[in-house]
Design an enzyme around this catalytic site. Structure first.
Site, PDB file in Angstrom:
ATOM      1  N   ASP A  10      44.469  38.065  46.289  1.00 28.41           N
ATOM      2  CA  ASP A  10      45.854  37.646  46.070  1.00 28.41           C
ATOM      3  C   ASP A  10      45.887  36.503  45.029  1.00 28.41           C
ATOM      4  O   ASP A  10      44.883  35.825  44.809  1.00 28.41           O
ATOM      5  CB  ASP A  10      46.429  37.177  47.413  1.00 28.41           C
ATOM      6  CG  ASP A  10      47.755  36.480  47.242  1.00 28.41           C
ATOM      7  OD1 ASP A  10      48.681  37.106  46.684  1.00 28.41           O
ATOM      8  OD2 ASP A  10      47.875  35.310  47.660  1.00 28.41           O
ATOM      9  N   ASP A  12      49.120  33.938  44.106  1.00 26.30           N
ATOM     10  CA  ASP A  12      49.778  32.671  44.465  1.00 26.30           C
ATOM     11  C   ASP A  12      49.400  32.237  45.886  1.00 26.30           C
ATOM     12  O   ASP A  12      49.528  33.012  46.821  1.00 26.30           O
ATOM     13  CB  ASP A  12      51.303  32.828  44.343  1.00 26.30           C
ATOM     14  CG  ASP A  12      51.993  31.486  44.113  1.00 26.30           C
ATOM     15  OD1 ASP A  12      51.340  30.432  44.281  1.00 26.30           O
ATOM     16  OD2 ASP A  12      53.189  31.490  43.765  1.00 26.30           O
TER      17      ASP A  12
HETATM   18 MG   LIG Z   1      49.808  34.546  48.240  1.00 33.18          MG
END
Ligand SMILES: [Mg+2]
Length: 256
Positions: A10, A12
């Site tokens: 992932d 952010d």
């Molecule tokens: Mg995230």
């Protein structure tokens, strides 16, 4: 600990936090590179192109090439491209989505669409919403890049793609197929690209409801890192625990 041959990562909250650097992130990616372990960055963001996301990562000292980035824009394009080669698509979305559809050879049309596809569009108009509704009522299948209802900005939470999608869904009474995390479509599309076996691939993320759920639903092991949304105290009563959890990715590097 099991050796993982592929990492889905992932962005952010895991590689950076908004506009803030996460110190362990570049060290983690360099470790994967040194060990020759394939990885893909996985994001629900469909508005940015691979190049724009790569530039953002490089700005945080994270080595990344355009082909290392897998967004819901690309996942939606490859998913639809396989369902129907050269499909006619009515698209609400920004550059990232249009770009991915063109690369995949999908035809972007204003009417007689096979699919209506909705991604975050900050230039959304009533006319675009109306056209999407008309196409769905005329029989086009309804696809949405992701169901995120709200997205964080400096001054608070803005409407996310899930909110735009909900307007069309409410008006037509038709529920879309969502591609992004926590759904399995993006995970399965990403697995095709990275090419590693499910049982030897791990999903790394900060958000239990999207990243970790996506991993669990797709049958992958998961690594939860507490540098973003979900906190250590949140995991006490979860029905399905992540396979591993660490405070920072530095703790994981030591185990690799
Ligand atoms: Mg995230």
């Amino acid at each position: 600990m099991k050796h993982y041959e592929g990492y889905l990562i992932d962005l952010d909250g895991t590689m950076y936090r908004g506009n803030e650097k996460i110190d362990a992130a570049p060290r983690f990616i360099r470790t994967l590179q040194e060990k020759d372990i394939p990885y893909l960055f996985l994001t629900n963001n469909a508005s940015l192109t691979q190049k724009q996301i790569t530039e953002k990562l490089n700005g945080f000292d994270i080595p990344a090439r355009a082909e290392d980035v897998f967004s819901t824009a690309i996942a939606t394009a490859t998913f639809l491209g396989r369902k129907k080669k050269g499909a006619r698509c009515f698209v609400i979305g920004e550059e990232g989505l249009h770009n991915a559809f063109q690369k995949e050879g999908l035809e972007i049309v204003q009417n007689n669409a096979d699919y209506v596809v909705i991604g975050l569009d900050r230039h959304l108009t009533y006319d675009k919403l109306a056209a999407a509704c008309l196409e769905i009522r005329a029989g086009a299948k309804f696809i949405s890049t992701n169901s995120d209802l709200a997205i964080p900005r400096e001054d608070g939470l803005y409407p996310g793609n899930g909110a735009i999608t909900a307007a069309v869904s409410a008006s037509t009474g038709v529920e879309p197929v969502f591609v992004g995390k926590p759904e399995s479509i993006i995970m399965n599309e990403a697995l095709r690209i990275i090419g590693t076996d499910k049982s030897r691939t791990i999903m790394v993320g900060d958000n239990y409801k999207t990243d970790i759920q996506a991993g669990i639903r797709a049958g992958l092991d998961t690594l939860m890192v507490f540098t973003g949304i979900s906190k250590r105290e949140d995991i006490g009563n979860l029905p399905d625990m992540p396979t591993y959890h660490v405070d920072t990715l530095d703790d994981w590097i030591k185990k690799m």
